[in-house]
Design a protein around this motif. Sequence first.
Motif, mmCIF file in Angstrom:
data_model
loop_
_atom_site.group_PDB
_atom_site.id
_atom_site.type_symbol
_atom_site.label_atom_id
_atom_site.label_comp_id
_atom_site.label_asym_id
_atom_site.label_seq_id
_atom_site.Cartn_x
_atom_site.Cartn_y
_atom_site.Cartn_z
ATOM 1 N N VAL A 1 0.891 -1.201 0.081
ATOM 2 C CA VAL A 1 -0.285 -0.471 0.193
ATOM 3 C C VAL A 1 0.672 1.339 -0.097
ATOM 4 O O VAL A 1 0.356 2.157 -1.116
ATOM 5 N N LEU A 2 1.898 1.193 0.509
ATOM 6 C CA LEU A 2 2.585 2.465 1.219
ATOM 7 C C LEU A 2 3.787 2.552 -0.391
ATOM 8 O O LEU A 2 3.779 4.139 -0.651
ATOM 9 N N ALA A 3 4.135 1.706 -1.006
ATOM 10 C CA ALA A 3 5.344 1.272 -1.911
ATOM 11 C C ALA A 3 3.838 2.025 -3.143
ATOM 12 O O ALA A 3 4.190 2.857 -4.312
ATOM 13 N N ILE A 4 2.409 1.915 -3.319
ATOM 14 C CA ILE A 4 1.765 2.130 -4.619
ATOM 15 C C ILE A 4 0.838 4.001 -4.233
ATOM 16 O O ILE A 4 1.055 4.545 -4.902
ATOM 17 N N LEU A 5 0.833 4.345 -2.794
ATOM 18 C CA LEU A 5 0.619 5.497 -2.750
ATOM 19 C C LEU A 5 2.309 6.691 -2.551
ATOM 20 O O LEU A 5 1.996 7.841 -3.712
ATOM 21 N N ALA A 6 3.074 5.935 -2.349
ATOM 22 C CA ALA A 6 4.867 6.387 -2.948
ATOM 23 C C ALA A 6 4.919 7.161 -4.293
ATOM 24 O O ALA A 6 4.805 7.957 -4.669
ATOM 25 N N CYS A 7 4.741 5.912 -5.585
ATOM 26 C CA CYS A 7 4.757 6.097 -6.799
ATOM 27 C C CYS A 7 3.745 7.052 -7.208
ATOM 28 O O CYS A 7 4.377 8.087 -8.594
ATOM 29 N N THR A 8 2.411 6.613 -7.388
ATOM 30 C CA THR A 8 1.313 8.027 -7.646
ATOM 31 C C THR A 8 1.453 9.048 -6.760
ATOM 32 O O THR A 8 2.194 10.239 -8.104
ATOM 33 N N ALA A 9 2.507 9.017 -5.848
ATOM 34 C CA ALA A 9 2.956 10.674 -5.434
ATOM 35 C C ALA A 9 3.996 11.242 -6.061
ATOM 36 O O ALA A 9 4.144 12.176 -6.838
ATOM 37 N N ALA A 10 4.776 10.476 -6.598
ATOM 38 C CA ALA A 10 6.101 10.433 -6.910
ATOM 39 C C ALA A 10 6.112 11.304 -8.804
ATOM 40 O O ALA A 10 5.971 11.975 -9.266
ATOM 41 N N LEU A 11 4.886 10.455 -8.806
ATOM 42 C CA LEU A 11 4.393 11.220 -10.628
ATOM 43 C C LEU A 11 3.397 12.096 -11.057
ATOM 44 O O LEU A 11 4.363 12.857 -12.060
ATOM 45 N N LEU A 12 2.574 12.467 -9.918
ATOM 46 C CA LEU A 12 1.859 13.357 -9.833
ATOM 47 C C LEU A 12 3.132 14.458 -9.787
ATOM 48 O O LEU A 12 2.869 15.801 -10.098
ATOM 49 N N HIS A 13 3.733 14.264 -8.615
ATOM 50 C CA HIS A 13 4.519 15.177 -8.184
ATOM 51 C C HIS A 13 5.769 15.668 -9.489
ATOM 52 O O HIS A 13 6.045 16.748 -10.390
ATOM 53 N N SER A 14 6.309 14.570 -10.420
ATOM 54 C CA SER A 14 6.962 15.024 -11.781
ATOM 55 C C SER A 14 6.066 15.638 -11.861
ATOM 56 O O SER A 14 6.988 16.332 -13.503
ATOM 57 N N LEU A 15 5.062 15.303 -13.043
ATOM 58 C CA LEU A 15 4.233 16.092 -14.006
ATOM 59 C C LEU A 15 4.257 17.672 -13.152
ATOM 60 O O LEU A 15 4.329 18.708 -13.932
ATOM 61 N N SER A 16 3.889 18.002 -12.237
ATOM 62 C CA SER A 16 3.347 19.050 -11.846
ATOM 63 C C SER A 16 5.163 20.091 -11.686
ATOM 64 O O SER A 16 4.581 21.392 -12.694
ATOM 65 N N VAL A 17 6.117 19.560 -11.569
ATOM 66 C CA VAL A 17 7.164 20.336 -11.182
ATOM 67 C C VAL A 17 7.405 20.290 -12.622
ATOM 68 O O VAL A 17 7.815 21.111 -13.244
ATOM 69 N N ILE B 1 -1.008 7.096 6.234
ATOM 70 C CA ILE B 1 -1.519 7.044 4.809
ATOM 71 C C ILE B 1 -2.026 8.526 4.342
ATOM 72 O O ILE B 1 -3.125 8.979 3.592
ATOM 73 N N GLY B 2 -3.207 9.141 5.715
ATOM 74 C CA GLY B 2 -3.002 10.011 5.343
ATOM 75 C C GLY B 2 -2.687 11.724 4.944
ATOM 76 O O GLY B 2 -2.057 12.319 3.948
ATOM 77 N N ALA B 3 -0.524 11.593 5.227
ATOM 78 C CA ALA B 3 -0.151 12.538 5.061
ATOM 79 C C ALA B 3 0.525 12.071 2.686
ATOM 80 O O ALA B 3 0.418 13.051 2.646
ATOM 81 N N LEU B 4 0.320 11.039 3.091
ATOM 82 C CA LEU B 4 0.431 10.868 0.673
ATOM 83 C C LEU B 4 -0.697 10.967 0.714
ATOM 84 O O LEU B 4 -0.151 11.878 -0.537
ATOM 85 N N SER B 5 -2.165 11.097 1.379
ATOM 86 C CA SER B 5 -3.054 11.246 0.932
ATOM 87 C C SER B 5 -2.869 12.900 -0.207
ATOM 88 O O SER B 5 -3.725 13.235 -0.634
ATOM 89 N N ALA B 6 -2.226 13.148 1.004
ATOM 90 C CA ALA B 6 -2.426 14.461 0.978
ATOM 91 C C ALA B 6 -1.532 15.050 -0.456
ATOM 92 O O ALA B 6 -1.729 16.286 -1.412
ATOM 93 N N TYR B 7 -0.610 14.201 -0.048
ATOM 94 C CA TYR B 7 0.491 14.911 -0.903
ATOM 95 C C TYR B 7 0.178 14.924 -2.574
ATOM 96 O O TYR B 7 -0.533 15.131 -3.584
ATOM 97 N N ILE B 8 -0.601 13.569 -2.564
ATOM 98 C CA ILE B 8 -1.001 13.662 -4.354
ATOM 99 C C ILE B 8 -1.839 14.302 -4.910
ATOM 100 O O ILE B 8 -2.055 14.667 -5.806
ATOM 101 N N LEU B 9 -3.222 14.648 -3.726
ATOM 102 C CA LEU B 9 -4.204 15.213 -4.166
ATOM 103 C C LEU B 9 -4.102 16.902 -4.584
ATOM 104 O O LEU B 9 -3.989 17.661 -5.738
ATOM 105 N N THR B 10 -2.703 17.262 -3.389
ATOM 106 C CA THR B 10 -1.858 19.025 -4.199
ATOM 107 C C THR B 10 -1.255 18.675 -5.345
ATOM 108 O O THR B 10 -2.135 19.338 -5.773
ATOM 109 N N HIS B 11 -0.662 17.299 -5.437
ATOM 110 C CA HIS B 11 -0.082 17.578 -6.685
ATOM 111 C C HIS B 11 -0.872 17.216 -8.145
ATOM 112 O O HIS B 11 -0.362 17.644 -9.181
#
Length: 486
Positions: free
Chosen positions: A119-135, A177-187
């Motif tokens: 679960v943490l790996a999937i959330l981290a990968c999603t966060a990384a991809l969206l961060h990469s696209l936004s930057v 889980i909430g911290a990573l979800s907030a990261y994903i939503l923001t980016h």
Amino acid sequence: MSLRLFGKSTAIYAVGNVGLKAASFLLIPLYAHSLTLKDYGLLATLLITIQIMLIFMNMGMRASLIRFTQEYVDNKQVGVLLGTTLLLNVLGGLGITAIMVIFLLPFLQAVLHTDDVLVLAILACTAALLHSLSVHIMSYYRARHRPSKFMVVGISSALLLFITTFIALRIYHLGIIGALSAYILTHTIIFSSIALEVLLKNGLRISLPLIPRLVRFGVPLVFSMTGGAVLVESSIYFLSYFYDLETVAVYSLGFKLSQLLAITVILPFQLAFQPFVFSNLRNSNIAEQISRMFIYFLLAITFMSSMIILGSHIILPYIAPPEYAQAFSVLLLLLPLAAFLGIHYFSETLLSAVEKTHITGITMSVSALFCLMLNYVLIPLFNWHGAVIASNLSLFTVAITLFLIGIRALSIHIDWHSVSAITVLFFIFLFMMFMLNSIGQLAFYSGWVLMFFTSLALMYHGPFFNKQEKILFRNSAARLRSVISS
């Protein structure tokens, strides 16, 4: 772009970058007081993992977008460049996610010390991809010399991330889980809003013949940036593996504080410096201007380091519980690492200007392997002190190597007397603050005041500024005194 405009752009980028990165510091007290020491260490490790993954996911397309935008603007084909770089970014994200889920879960389990790895790996990968696209899409503003737009987006991103994380941690108590979800939503929100504006204006097209050129330029930078991440951040994994997440938490906080130097000086300089160099390669005075900028850069690093030391000493007891107190010592010992990182970015730009990114990639890869070996040997012996030694020594080696190659490639003459004087001043300041910190509060603050104003006097009367610059400083000081007195 003139030097005056460059300075203005750097200042605007500084505000924007502080805004963009401010959330990571606004979140420190939120994380520290909402999570246990162990959970904070776990989250810090995940955030480092996200930073490393987004390098691979972007595939060097952010630098490619900046490097080639002017060319495609002239040809009225910016939409082609945007579409092709975004496609490669998405493909990189999907590839890294597959590798993480299929092959690297056992590694994550070893360093995270938890069973909820998938679960943490999937959330981290999603966060990384969206961060990469936004930057990546934000880099369009840099390439088009629109620092004000970059500033607004940066500040908005910070505020949005803080709000979403606050809701997740303090209202709903969702933990990591909430911290990573907030990261994903923001980016997700940031990328969607910028992409809507940029793509409606320029269109979105894909050119298959363009892909080889982008890959040749961008992919070597992946090795360079990955090497930089290994040099700076790999210690987190070794500390977690050989010790525990509590040690990671303290080291991570000190590392975060040291990165204030990167946020306030190094990255803003780099954001303005890259477009400046790439746009003025045909300027006959470019070598002289770069040489002068390097001196200013080192002076800014020294000045801001002193301010970070003072500010961190004051605020650390308020932003984190007492068990994080040793993070201040980590900060002092990692400030040279941040300075070496700045020299590395400076040198990387010079080599990118002459399209010798392969040199950067090879050098960084070798240095990264050297750093991994040092971490493996030194951390079991000296705990986090071993991590400090490994990271500083490795990044110093690669920064100096690339700097010497870069200035030679562009035939830049460096004032080595000034560089040596600034370097000695920087390290004397750090040494004195480290020694005075163990004596007591009065000794620390008295010593800081003495060192700070002595340093200012030495800078002003030293060989760093010419007569016109000193006159400008005197006039600025006079106006400042007039404003204060009135």
